[in-house]
Design a protein around this motif. Structure first.
Motif, PDB file in Angstrom:
ATOM      1  N   ASP A  36       0.703  -1.023  -0.110  1.00  0.00           N
ATOM      2  CA  ASP A  36      -0.089  -0.006   0.146  1.00  0.00           C
ATOM      3  C   ASP A  36       0.862   1.303  -0.015  1.00  0.00           C
ATOM      4  O   ASP A  36       0.307   2.271  -0.239  1.00  0.00           O
ATOM      5  CB  ASP A  36      -0.863   0.025   1.287  1.00  0.00           C
ATOM      6  CG  ASP A  36      -2.343  -0.079   1.084  1.00  0.00           C
ATOM      7  OD1 ASP A  36      -2.768  -0.549  -0.083  1.00  0.00           O
ATOM      8  OD2 ASP A  36      -3.292  -0.267   2.099  1.00  0.00           O
ATOM      9  N   GLY A  37       2.082   1.159   0.241  1.00  0.00           N
ATOM     10  CA  GLY A  37       3.016   2.256   0.227  1.00  0.00           C
ATOM     11  C   GLY A  37       2.826   2.810   1.558  1.00  0.00           C
ATOM     12  O   GLY A  37       3.059   4.256   1.677  1.00  0.00           O
ATOM     13  N   ARG A  60      -9.874  -6.418  -0.623  1.00  0.00           N
ATOM     14  CA  ARG A  60      -8.930  -5.632  -1.180  1.00  0.00           C
ATOM     15  C   ARG A  60      -9.930  -4.702  -2.199  1.00  0.00           C
ATOM     16  O   ARG A  60      -9.580  -3.444  -2.290  1.00  0.00           O
ATOM     17  CB  ARG A  60      -7.975  -6.291  -2.312  1.00  0.00           C
ATOM     18  CG  ARG A  60      -7.006  -5.506  -2.965  1.00  0.00           C
ATOM     19  CD  ARG A  60      -6.150  -4.757  -1.900  1.00  0.00           C
ATOM     20  NE  ARG A  60      -6.364  -3.337  -1.758  1.00  0.00           N
ATOM     21  CZ  ARG A  60      -5.830  -2.459  -1.162  1.00  0.00           C
ATOM     22  NH1 ARG A  60      -4.849  -3.029  -0.099  1.00  0.00           N
ATOM     23  NH2 ARG A  60      -6.191  -1.318  -0.636  1.00  0.00           N
ATOM     24  N   PHE A 106     -11.426   3.963  -0.772  1.00  0.00           N
ATOM     25  CA  PHE A 106     -10.414   4.874  -1.059  1.00  0.00           C
ATOM     26  C   PHE A 106     -10.920   6.032  -2.116  1.00  0.00           C
ATOM     27  O   PHE A 106     -10.999   7.124  -1.885  1.00  0.00           O
ATOM     28  CB  PHE A 106      -9.188   4.234  -1.395  1.00  0.00           C
ATOM     29  CG  PHE A 106      -7.858   5.191  -1.617  1.00  0.00           C
ATOM     30  CD1 PHE A 106      -7.744   6.079  -0.730  1.00  0.00           C
ATOM     31  CD2 PHE A 106      -7.248   4.994  -2.676  1.00  0.00           C
ATOM     32  CE1 PHE A 106      -6.579   6.907  -0.761  1.00  0.00           C
ATOM     33  CE2 PHE A 106      -6.085   5.759  -2.866  1.00  0.00           C
ATOM     34  CZ  PHE A 106      -5.710   6.728  -2.067  1.00  0.00           C
ATOM     35  N   HIS A 126      -6.786  -2.108   8.459  1.00  0.00           N
ATOM     36  CA  HIS A 126      -7.388  -2.912   7.067  1.00  0.00           C
ATOM     37  C   HIS A 126      -6.045  -3.702   6.722  1.00  0.00           C
ATOM     38  O   HIS A 126      -6.261  -4.728   5.952  1.00  0.00           O
ATOM     39  CB  HIS A 126      -7.662  -1.867   6.105  1.00  0.00           C
ATOM     40  CG  HIS A 126      -6.561  -0.776   5.835  1.00  0.00           C
ATOM     41  ND1 HIS A 126      -6.416   0.258   6.525  1.00  0.00           N
ATOM     42  CD2 HIS A 126      -5.845  -0.599   4.639  1.00  0.00           C
ATOM     43  CE1 HIS A 126      -5.649   0.994   5.931  1.00  0.00           C
ATOM     44  NE2 HIS A 126      -5.253   0.418   4.788  1.00  0.00           N
ATOM     45  N   PRO A 145       3.274   4.250 -10.723  1.00  0.00           N
ATOM     46  CA  PRO A 145       3.428   4.031  -9.278  1.00  0.00           C
ATOM     47  C   PRO A 145       4.786   3.926  -8.914  1.00  0.00           C
ATOM     48  O   PRO A 145       5.647   3.762  -9.549  1.00  0.00           O
ATOM     49  CB  PRO A 145       2.577   2.660  -9.205  1.00  0.00           C
ATOM     50  CG  PRO A 145       2.704   2.089 -10.705  1.00  0.00           C
ATOM     51  CD  PRO A 145       2.893   3.174 -11.586  1.00  0.00           C
ATOM     52  N   ALA A 146       4.709   4.469  -7.396  1.00  0.00           N
ATOM     53  CA  ALA A 146       6.289   4.274  -6.890  1.00  0.00           C
ATOM     54  C   ALA A 146       6.728   2.811  -6.552  1.00  0.00           C
ATOM     55  O   ALA A 146       5.876   1.995  -6.585  1.00  0.00           O
ATOM     56  CB  ALA A 146       6.234   4.986  -5.628  1.00  0.00           C
ATOM     57  N   SER A 147       7.935   2.801  -6.655  1.00  0.00           N
ATOM     58  CA  SER A 147       8.571   1.371  -6.074  1.00  0.00           C
ATOM     59  C   SER A 147       8.382   1.118  -4.586  1.00  0.00           C
ATOM     60  O   SER A 147       7.994   2.203  -3.754  1.00  0.00           O
ATOM     61  CB  SER A 147       9.940   1.467  -6.426  1.00  0.00           C
ATOM     62  OG  SER A 147      10.293   1.704  -7.651  1.00  0.00           O
ATOM     63  N   PRO A 148       7.787  -0.066  -4.341  1.00  0.00           N
ATOM     64  CA  PRO A 148       7.963  -0.145  -2.824  1.00  0.00           C
ATOM     65  C   PRO A 148       9.015   0.010  -2.151  1.00  0.00           C
ATOM     66  O   PRO A 148       9.942  -0.170  -2.598  1.00  0.00           O
ATOM     67  CB  PRO A 148       7.431  -1.601  -2.813  1.00  0.00           C
ATOM     68  CG  PRO A 148       7.843  -2.306  -3.941  1.00  0.00           C
ATOM     69  CD  PRO A 148       7.822  -1.373  -5.189  1.00  0.00           C
ATOM     70  N   GLY A 149       8.766   0.087  -0.728  1.00  0.00           N
ATOM     71  CA  GLY A 149       9.998   0.424   0.098  1.00  0.00           C
ATOM     72  C   GLY A 149      10.600  -0.915   0.064  1.00  0.00           C
ATOM     73  O   GLY A 149      10.047  -2.034  -0.046  1.00  0.00           O
ATOM     74  N   PRO A 150      11.786  -0.979   0.887  1.00  0.00           N
ATOM     75  CA  PRO A 150      12.745  -2.267   0.690  1.00  0.00           C
ATOM     76  C   PRO A 150      12.519  -3.062   1.713  1.00  0.00           C
ATOM     77  O   PRO A 150      12.788  -4.397   1.564  1.00  0.00           O
ATOM     78  CB  PRO A 150      14.212  -1.518   0.980  1.00  0.00           C
ATOM     79  CG  PRO A 150      14.137  -0.286   1.550  1.00  0.00           C
ATOM     80  CD  PRO A 150      12.756   0.217   1.011  1.00  0.00           C
TER      81      PRO A 150
END
Lengths: 159, 76
Positions: A22-23, A59, A66, A30, A84-89
């Motif tokens: 979800d970033g 989902r 949202f 949820h 879309p942004a890359s997910p966190g590591p």
């Protein structure tokens, strides 16, 4: 470590992965609900599936909530054309306020030794405000009826 | 220019949910926009100034994610 403690750890790990997707920097209620729907073989999972709420359905309900809440402010999620942004590591490490409340509420319903996965779900379903109750309402899910089904499942287990 | 009809709800529950959703949307947009800028060769000070935050704040929030994503980062 008890079976229930292992379950909570599993739910938190899976919730952290959901938050990462979800970033989100924190695990929220949820994300826990999505995690509960992903871990098969529990009382909580049985109740959700019986109500037609598998992970995909939850989902979809969350995505709808949202979009609906953004639309109330005149904003469309699709209006911004950014990739879309890359997910966190790493998966999220912190619990957000809604997840903490869900656990606090769920743990009140049973003695420590009698806690079951369904108590976590019951804790999430106690929230009257926030993303989960709104998503369930928009999906046409009777939250009180679902909570009653969870209580019945718990009663059947202890009978 | 004609007025834009924004359907702002009068219900507190709807208004509060909108605030929560807008915050999530802003976070997602920030992640995407910063990544796009850094991929396009912007520097941390430029991105920070455009966002109206300090260079340290933007670096702390985004550097690990962008490094993990293989984005080549300019130091200055």
């Amino acid at each position: 470590m008890t079976v229930f403690h292992k379950y909570v750890r599993t739910i938190l790990e899976q919730g952290a992965v959901e938050a990462q997707r979800d970033g989100s920097a924190a695990i929220e209620a949820h994300h826990l609900l999505l995690a509960i729907a992903s871990v098969e073989g529990t009382d909580a999972h049985r109740v959700l599936v019986s109500a037609g709420l598998d992970r995909a359905a939850i989902r979809a309900a969350l995505d709808r909530e949202f979009a609906h809440s953004l639309a109330s402010a005149g904003v469309s999620a699709a209006a911004f054309g950014l990739p879309p942004a890359s997910p966190g590591p790493k998966p999220a490490a912190d619990m957000g306020a809604s997840a903490r409340l869900a656990f606090e509420r769920g743990f009140k319903y049973g003695a420590p030794r009698s806690l079951r996965p369904a108590h976590v779900l019951l804790g999430i379903l106690q929230a009257q405000f926030g993303t989960v109750p709104r998503a369930l309402a928009l999906a046409g899910v009777d939250r009180d009826g679902l909570a009653a089904a969870v209580r019945q499942e718990l009663a059947d287990e202890t009978a | 220019m004609p007025a834009v009809d924004i359907p702002v709800s009068q219900e507190p529950a709807d208004a509060l949910a909108s605030v929560a959703a807008l915050r999530r949307m802003a976070d997602q947009l920030e992640d995407a926009a910063v990544e796009q800028a850094m991929r396009a060769g912007w520097s941390w000070p430029q991105v920070a100034e455009a966002l109206g935050v300090t260079r340290q704040a933007v670096h702390k929030k985004h550097a690990k994610r962008l490094i993990a994503a293989g984005v080549t980062l300019r130091r200055r």
